[in-house]
Design an enzyme around this catalytic site. Structure first.
Site, mmCIF file in Angstrom:
data_model
loop_
_atom_site.group_PDB
_atom_site.id
_atom_site.type_symbol
_atom_site.label_atom_id
_atom_site.label_comp_id
_atom_site.label_asym_id
_atom_site.label_seq_id
_atom_site.Cartn_x
_atom_site.Cartn_y
_atom_site.Cartn_z
ATOM 1 N N SER A 63 -4.576 -13.424 1.998
ATOM 2 C CA SER A 63 -4.986 -12.147 2.198
ATOM 3 C C SER A 63 -3.969 -11.167 2.680
ATOM 4 C CB SER A 63 -6.255 -12.220 2.989
ATOM 5 O OG SER A 63 -7.478 -12.250 2.264
ATOM 6 N N LYS A 66 -3.469 -8.295 0.252
ATOM 7 C CA LYS A 66 -4.208 -7.452 -0.039
ATOM 8 C C LYS A 66 -3.451 -6.048 0.870
ATOM 9 C CE LYS A 66 -8.543 -10.011 -0.154
ATOM 10 N NZ LYS A 66 -8.710 -11.157 0.420
ATOM 11 N N TYR A 188 -5.906 -11.661 -9.271
ATOM 12 C CA TYR A 188 -6.024 -11.977 -7.809
ATOM 13 C C TYR A 188 -5.209 -13.084 -7.265
ATOM 14 C CZ TYR A 188 -8.489 -12.703 -3.512
ATOM 15 O OH TYR A 188 -9.044 -12.932 -2.239
ATOM 16 N N TYR A 240 -10.766 -10.110 8.826
ATOM 17 C CA TYR A 240 -12.379 -10.390 8.660
ATOM 18 C C TYR A 240 -13.225 -10.079 9.578
ATOM 19 C CZ TYR A 240 -9.101 -13.709 6.353
ATOM 20 O OH TYR A 240 -8.051 -14.235 5.759
ATOM 21 N N VAL A 258 -5.514 -16.692 4.870
ATOM 22 C CA VAL A 258 -6.058 -18.020 5.192
ATOM 23 C C VAL A 258 -4.901 -19.100 5.183
ATOM 24 C CG1 VAL A 258 -8.623 -17.632 4.806
ATOM 25 C CG2 VAL A 258 -7.083 -18.505 2.985
#
Ligand code: GLU
Length: 304
Positions: A63, A66, A188, A240, A258
């Site tokens: 992530s 992102k 993705y 998160y 992660v």
């Protein structure tokens, strides 16, 4: 500031946490990682670098990607980007579907999976070669060519990504995704599977510490004000549903993944990346968060 000594102390002080937490097992390929590793790389904008442990071992950025994809979409659309995705913390796990139902399918922010799919959709529609362009951008800001996706991780995520497929389909049902879901997920997973070292991530995150420029380079990524907004997003949404706790303990913008990595920065002073694969129940690296908490405590520097 004696960063060398501070980094050494941090290394010693995180060691007691070495067995805490678990590697991400919902992506089978990530479970194969030797879990008890720790690396840290700190890059001062003034030029000096400090590193310890497995700071030059590659890992799956997951992530953290992102931040890169959002930066590219922000560059393409400017403030119109926020019509597609919000900027509010979700307070829910990274792959939660609930809020989408009562918020008309508009993801809360681009740092959670739902938001990342909308960002991927924007890039996939507007770039001629989305994968190549994303990789090129990451290589430029990381200052190294040796950065690649991992095909085994992509396959592993595809084979178990039922939740991601549901999320993407659900968003599409609100008319908020243009592209074919399989193409979108492929893109993705490509971005999540990119492998980088702490050194490469710290180099890349300099643009967020330095108003959008790599030190010594005149190329501008986003505007200064947009960089401020990216940092605000990382601070409020980058961990998160542990973002508040992270902010409370650490107090500098950052993004976790992660794969056990965290990239963070102190504006105008340094960028830093830490990596340790064992995660807490929220999906953030146990030793990574501890190391950053020690860093801001020992330096006495945080944005608050
Ligand atoms: N590829 C991961 C997923 O979609 C990324 C999760 C993360 O690092 O937060 O589940």
């Amino acid at each position: 500031m004696d960063y060398k000594k501070i980094i050494q102390e941090i290394h010693e002080e995180v060691m007691p946490f070495r067995g805490d937490g678990n590697v991400a097992s919902y992506i089978p390929e990530l479970e194969k990682i030797q879990p008890d590793q720790f690396g840290m790389y700190l890059k001062c904008l003034g030029g000096a670098d400090y590193e310890i442990g497995a700071s030059q071992t590659k890992f799956s950025i997951q992530s953290i990607s992102k931040v890169f994809s959002t930066t590219m979409a922000y560059e393409l659309l400017g403030e119109a980007l926020w019509e597609f995705v919000g900027v509010e913390p979700s307070g829910d796990p990274f792959n939660s579907i609930m809020q989408l139902e009562y918020e008309d399918g508009k993801p809360r922010n681009p740092m959670i999976n739902a938001g990342a799919f909308v960002i991927s959709d924007i890039l996939y529609s507007r770039l001629d070669n989305p994968k190549e362009d994303l990789l090129k951008f990451v290589r430029i800001i990381a200052g190294e060519e040796d950065i690649h996706p991992n095909a085994a991780v992509i396959a592993s995520e595809k084979s178990t990504g039922y939740r991601n497929a549901s999320l993407a389909n659900f968003i599409k049902s609100f008319g908020r995704i243009e592209n074919d879901i399989n193409d979108l997920l492929d893109f993705y997973y490509f971005q999540c599977s990119i492998e980088m070292t702490c050194r490469q991530l710290a180099h890349a995150f300099q643009i967020f510490a330095n108003h959008g420029k790599l030190p010594g380079d005149n190329v501008q990524f986003l505007t200064s004000s947009q960089i401020k907004r990216m940092n605000a997003l990382m601070q409020t949404c980058g961990f998160y549903d542990e973002s508040g706790d992270y902010t409370f303990k650490v107090g500098i913008p950052g993004k976790s993944g992660v794969g056990g990595g965290i990239a963070a920065l102190f504006p105008q002073e340094y960028s830093v990346a830490v990596w340790s694969p064992r995660l807490n129940t929220k999906g953030n690296s146990v030793m990574g968060i501890k190391a950053l908490e020690l860093l801001t405590t020992k330096t006495g520097l945080s944005i608050f």
